[in-house]
Design a protein around this motif. Structure first.
Motif, PDB file in Angstrom:
ATOM      1  N   GLU A 170       0.839  -1.206   0.000  1.00  9.43           N
ATOM      2  CA  GLU A 170       0.000   0.000   0.000  1.00  9.43           C
ATOM      3  C   GLU A 170       0.879   1.262   0.000  1.00  9.43           C
ATOM      4  N   ALA A 171       2.090   1.124   0.448  1.00 15.86           N
ATOM      5  CA  ALA A 171       3.022   2.256   0.493  1.00 15.86           C
ATOM      6  C   ALA A 171       3.546   2.670  -0.876  1.00 15.86           C
ATOM      7  N   THR A 172       3.243   1.908  -1.908  1.00 14.53           N
ATOM      8  CA  THR A 172       3.903   2.093  -3.209  1.00 14.53           C
ATOM      9  C   THR A 172       4.137   3.557  -3.578  1.00 14.53           C
ATOM     10  N   ASP A 173       3.079   4.338  -3.586  1.00 15.05           N
ATOM     11  CA  ASP A 173       3.237   5.724  -4.059  1.00 15.05           C
ATOM     12  C   ASP A 173       4.110   6.572  -3.152  1.00 15.05           C
ATOM     13  N   HIS A 174       3.959   6.397  -1.863  1.00 15.28           N
ATOM     14  CA  HIS A 174       4.796   7.277  -1.033  1.00 15.28           C
ATOM     15  C   HIS A 174       6.249   6.807  -0.977  1.00 15.28           C
ATOM     16  N   LEU A 175       6.473   5.520  -1.183  1.00 15.11           N
ATOM     17  CA  LEU A 175       7.862   5.065  -1.290  1.00 15.11           C
ATOM     18  C   LEU A 175       8.531   5.652  -2.534  1.00 15.11           C
ATOM     19  N   ILE A 176       7.804   5.634  -3.636  1.00 16.92           N
ATOM     20  CA  ILE A 176       8.371   6.151  -4.892  1.00 16.92           C
ATOM     21  C   ILE A 176       8.641   7.654  -4.773  1.00 16.92           C
ATOM     22  N   ALA A 177       7.662   8.381  -4.259  1.00 16.93           N
ATOM     23  CA  ALA A 177       7.833   9.832  -4.135  1.00 16.93           C
ATOM     24  C   ALA A 177       9.039  10.159  -3.261  1.00 16.93           C
ATOM     25  N   GLU A 178       9.110   9.461  -2.134  1.00 19.76           N
ATOM     26  CA  GLU A 178      10.213   9.736  -1.218  1.00 19.76           C
ATOM     27  C   GLU A 178      11.566   9.395  -1.845  1.00 19.76           C
ATOM     28  N   ALA A 179      11.613   8.294  -2.570  1.00 20.43           N
ATOM     29  CA  ALA A 179      12.876   7.889  -3.190  1.00 20.43           C
ATOM     30  C   ALA A 179      13.358   8.947  -4.180  1.00 20.43           C
ATOM     31  N   PHE A 180      12.462   9.443  -5.003  1.00 23.38           N
ATOM     32  CA  PHE A 180      12.865  10.471  -5.962  1.00 23.38           C
ATOM     33  C   PHE A 180      13.309  11.758  -5.262  1.00 23.38           C
ATOM     34  N   ALA A 181      12.524  12.182  -4.304  1.00 20.43           N
ATOM     35  CA  ALA A 181      12.834  13.464  -3.665  1.00 20.43           C
ATOM     36  C   ALA A 181      14.146  13.385  -2.892  1.00 20.43           C
ATOM     37  N   ARG A 182      14.338  12.275  -2.175  1.00 22.39           N
ATOM     38  CA  ARG A 182      15.578  12.125  -1.402  1.00 22.39           C
ATOM     39  C   ARG A 182      16.790  12.024  -2.334  1.00 22.39           C
ATOM     40  N   GLU A 189      12.324  -1.344  -3.360  1.00 23.73           N
ATOM     41  CA  GLU A 189      12.007  -2.098  -2.135  1.00 23.73           C
ATOM     42  C   GLU A 189      11.610  -3.516  -2.495  1.00 23.73           C
ATOM     43  N   PRO A 190      12.540  -4.280  -3.057  1.00 21.47           N
ATOM     44  CA  PRO A 190      12.170  -5.603  -3.593  1.00 21.47           C
ATOM     45  C   PRO A 190      11.484  -6.507  -2.566  1.00 21.47           C
ATOM     46  N   ALA A 191      11.849  -6.356  -1.302  1.00 23.61           N
ATOM     47  CA  ALA A 191      11.260  -7.244  -0.296  1.00 23.61           C
ATOM     48  C   ALA A 191       9.761  -7.028  -0.149  1.00 23.61           C
ATOM     49  N   LEU A 192       9.269  -5.895  -0.616  1.00 20.93           N
ATOM     50  CA  LEU A 192       7.844  -5.610  -0.440  1.00 20.93           C
ATOM     51  C   LEU A 192       6.995  -6.049  -1.644  1.00 20.93           C
ATOM     52  N   VAL A 193       7.636  -6.608  -2.677  1.00 20.82           N
ATOM     53  CA  VAL A 193       6.874  -7.067  -3.848  1.00 20.82           C
ATOM     54  C   VAL A 193       6.635  -8.572  -3.758  1.00 20.82           C
TER      55      VAL A 193
END
Lengths: 256, 256, 256, 256, 256, 256
Positions: free
Chosen positions: F37-49, F168-172
């Motif tokens: 469920e975190a998919t979108d916020h993980l992606i956003a955070e990864a790009f911004a960081r 985040e491969p462990a989450l797929v």
């Protein structure tokens, strides 16, 4: 049937047997040097009234002032703030249901209204007050639009020019279509205001000097008529589809 | 000058030299068995357009849906909630000022809008955004109204009937004026819904079965014309008076 | 019965057998050189407490600060913005119903509160939360007011002066009533701030230099007593009428 | 000086020379079987009026209905929702500044109002509209409160009981203080509604059957007088301190 | 179980059998020269995740930006206005209930959020949407906090320093703890910004130059671990207690 | 530079010399049977960081819960209502400017947030508070997305799957990608929920049974890496472009 022309007792049988209403919405905003500020609300009203005439469904008066703050730099643009527009449309839709309407088509001719009408529709559906959907004429006939025009605009381009040339020719300054084209930009892409995937523009004035896009010399009343007929046909079909649906099927699906 | 018919460059000179706008507002609500639901917005638009034509001042599109929840029991009445109406009018007025408008006449033909337009006007003036005032045609010619009618209504009475007979005769069911009178009440007093000084009614349906008051058989297109001419004359004078005022004089007075 | 004086167990029997409450509302605003700023809330409280005493119905504490922005130019006027006033009154009324109250009389003595109390009352009734109506003492005895005074004001005129002379004589500057008259205007008409049917004033200061209207020298405590007795009698009758109504009859009528 | 008793011209010199106002705020809510629902607003008003009398600073009318939803289960409790209370207080404070007030003491006697008054004060200060602070009598004399009572409550306990015994003895049911104690709980701790550090109660009714806490038999008018004198003295000092501060020093500090 | 790591089908069984969720909330605000701005949200997240791991209850993502306007003078403090924070938390809590959650623990580590979380919780409970309570770690272990520290702060003091030294040692500037102490104040009392019982400060900057209170040299990772273990144990017990309650028992009590 | 990791004094030099901030925003919502469920916020955070690390610009904490009501039917989806989301983002952006930020990139990875971020950005720009623009990674590299995937989704399709496989491969749940494809629909078109130009669907559940679209079997961590590198490069360039603009050039253009 046009609601505003009727005396109340003459609406009784409609509300007893039908539950659909067409609500036209547009804007009052600059449409370049050649088109009237009324462009969007004239188009919306023409479609809604025509589809109502052909099908017998109810058409309400037109909401003429919408979300057009992004045209504020041009003389005469009128607008209301987005939250106000949403509440105005939500309130009038919600109240229409007191007479038995439970499905509404927002016959919209202004792109700036779209996300707001979708937001209102989603809320009303979620609350199970009404099922209201947004329809914009050009989205219903994308292939014909592509066929007819090289550079369709969108705003104040040949698509809308053709439409007003057909619907209200006296309001078009035909002698300015060349200026409209030359003083504007061919497309949003051409304006180069999308940077690395981000739309860096907020106002029409960020993209174009005269407020319009596309090649207006490509417009004609004949094309306007073809567009009008084709899209009216789509709207009539949408009315019929919508009318056939059981209300339960229009409500949100259950939780999985 | 009608804003919506113009292309934006053609509005430039107006905004350079003038600062007044006429905004018509009405309602879409039941007006008895004989009059169209459009009654109020047709009247408002007719006055505003006529005064604009005679004086050259700017007229905007009409706000057709107002505060009419008190007519909700009758088929077809449309309305928005009072806070929504206020915000809609405030927002469009506030935004008009971006083009140089600083004084607005709300050409209103619906009593239910009055306190809300006054509230909006007071707020905008206090914030020194604009000076906006409400004008309702019958308030400008009380003596003539009294002379012409024994029982003037107000709602859906001979006053409004005469006006629509004059402005849009095809929309009046002349064969129902007797029914309109007999099925309604002569006046609010006659409805006996004021108790010991308190108005105990909230809805039109509390006062009357068919939604209207007064003696509609007393109406005629000729009377409508007299009313229209007399009140238009008042509106023209109001425009001229308002135009002459320095903006400072229209702002709130200083603290004593 | 005055709610605020009671301990909670002593209110139980009232709520078990009765469902009516009197809520006094006024203002704290300038009332000319001779009257206290409390004028309106003193009057409202006096009527509500007296009617409660005579009938046994419940009276709540007084809302002392209302919609008085139009008196802002005069020292000491306090006010809340209209939307805030409406929400405050709506919230306290809504919550009163948790104890079994379903009908409320807003015993109001400030004209500026009227449209707002009507708006709140309409909303609460429509939601079937409560039936709340506005009552203003002078509206209940128009003939007596006309009989007693040539120029009754309204604001800070002989009507209100008489009332405070009767209720709180120590707070009236009797030696200033002539100044009050001479420094103010006889009536709104005399202020000539209605132009061609449009009220072009928003603030009391637009009409009058000292904040008041009418002929205050025509006031007396004796007249105040007559007004108080006559209007209290009307309020008592209103309570009785309201108490007799079945709650269903107070709710909005069904759709036709 | 009590604002509401004055005619507007008599307030001029105050506003010319002073900029401080005392605004009393309380509640109308259950205070157990022995105390009136007015308890909090009586106390707030008594302190504010007394401090105003002793110092000459301005006192406004009392806000009698506050944030008391947590007492809703007991007959007669009146309340407004928290956002409404905040807007009401913010609006009247903001408007007070039109006369020259720039510092306000909220003389508060109801714990439930505290966070809301703090929120309003923070906002008004941040906007540099006014510097408004909350003062609650018992917070100003914690040692004396501790000295006088074993179990002070807080709500409806001996502290408040003593105060009303002193201020409004006729409103105290002295014959019920034993019942008040026995039917309530000694303290929040004793109610055991804090679980593992979390306050699991929201309503007074979650803690106590009769709505009050503490040992009411420990109250007396004499103690009330001592509390009143001591806290009034603190309030007077607070007024003096506040009056001495330059307005700049009361505004938010600059960014580091 | 951490909601955000799961795919939706894997949450089905949880929602079928359980109805509790832990929602961590903190702030992003200055915590002195030695601690990261993340301090509060790191602590909240650590407790919520740990308790979820130990018990199997569901933990949601963390709300990282809260009510911190009172730290605005220090570089980097982020915040939302109080009404916005309340609506954000209320909306996400309300929506969580669509999956079957009916009880929520706000695992909060920022004092500035407390009254707002209480207000949200009270409203949701009153509407019978959910039972949501606020828990703050240090409130659950007051004795241990007192035992470990002479001057615990609160903001940015040794309590929070110890916690971050234990949880995220790389983010603590251990070489600045002395400066933190010497540049701040020992306690709110020491700042002398409470005058005669009134909190006259609104911002952290009113109390302290470097933004923090207490004696940070008294902190250690070992103390942090003790605090963390002790408070986690309390939170686990709170989860268990809450889970055991029938939902009816968590709802507001009936009117007496 | 990651704001939340820093102590306030260490941010001073950044705010002195720079005025740009990256704010990551995503959602917590169902992403099919195979993605967290975190998919979108993980992606956003990864790009911004990542962009912050490469450029030195400031990155704030992530807003993890956005506008996801249209996924409500699937277990675990969290959301806030659109007006609440807008106010939350507007408030935190507005407040960031107190430290000297005047341009913000909303690094967004959730389509449902787009119109709301655009609305907030338009308002803040119009008020000249800040220039804030929305950036979504896939919009910056449309050609690469088209090259890599036949059916890219969008929601929960191979594009997002590849990204999480990389980040985040462990989450797929790699073993469910075939089910994801077979249980969903290839595209919105394939769902046939656009009728005659009108989007008749509001919820993801209207289009698809398992919540996702596209061909997830086409995803790989390698593709994810290519997407991430290419889009990060675009974001870095956007940062540089934005940083170079004089603030005046970012403000709304003047009226023509």
């Amino acid at each position: 049937m046009y609601l505003a022309d009727e005396a109340w007792p003459d609406l009784e049988s409609y509300f007893e047997s039908e539950s659909l209403a067409l609500v036209p919405l547009g804007s009052t905003e600059q449409h370049g040097p050649h088109l009237p500020e009324a462009t969007d609300h004239l188009i919306a009203e023409a479609f809604a009234r025509e589809a109502a005439d052909r099908t017998g469904y109810l058409c309400t008066p037109t909401v003429t002032i919408g979300v057009s703050g992004h045209h504020r730099q041009f003389h005469g643009t009128m607008w209301v703030e987005p939250p106000v527009f949403r509440e105005y449309v939500a309130s009038l839709t919600r109240n229409l249901t007191s007479h038995g309407i439970d499905r509404v088509i927002y016959v919209n001719a202004h792109g700036g209204n779209v996300p707001h009408l979708r937001e209102v529709g989603a809320r009303l559906r979620q609350e199970e007050v009404a099922y209201a959907i947004e329809w914009m004429w050009n989205d219903s006939i994308p292939d014909l639009v592509d066929d007819l025009f090289e550079q369709n605009g969108p705003h104040g381009g040949p698509k809308e020019t053709s439409m007003i040339q057909y619907l209200e020719p006296a309001l078009v300054h035909d002698d300015r279509v060349r200026d409209a084209r030359d003083g504007g930009v061919p497309s949003v892409d051409a304006a180069e205001t999308v940077k690395h995937g981000s739309r860096t523009f907020y106002d029409a004035a960020d993209n174009t000097e005269n407020g319009v896009l596309g090649d207006q010399t490509d417009a004609s009343a004949e094309k306007g008529e073809r567009l009008f007929e084709a899209a009216t046909d789509q709207l009539v079909q949408l009315c019929e589809w919508l009318d056939e649906q059981p209300f339960e099927d229009l409500l949100p699906k259950d939780h999985v």
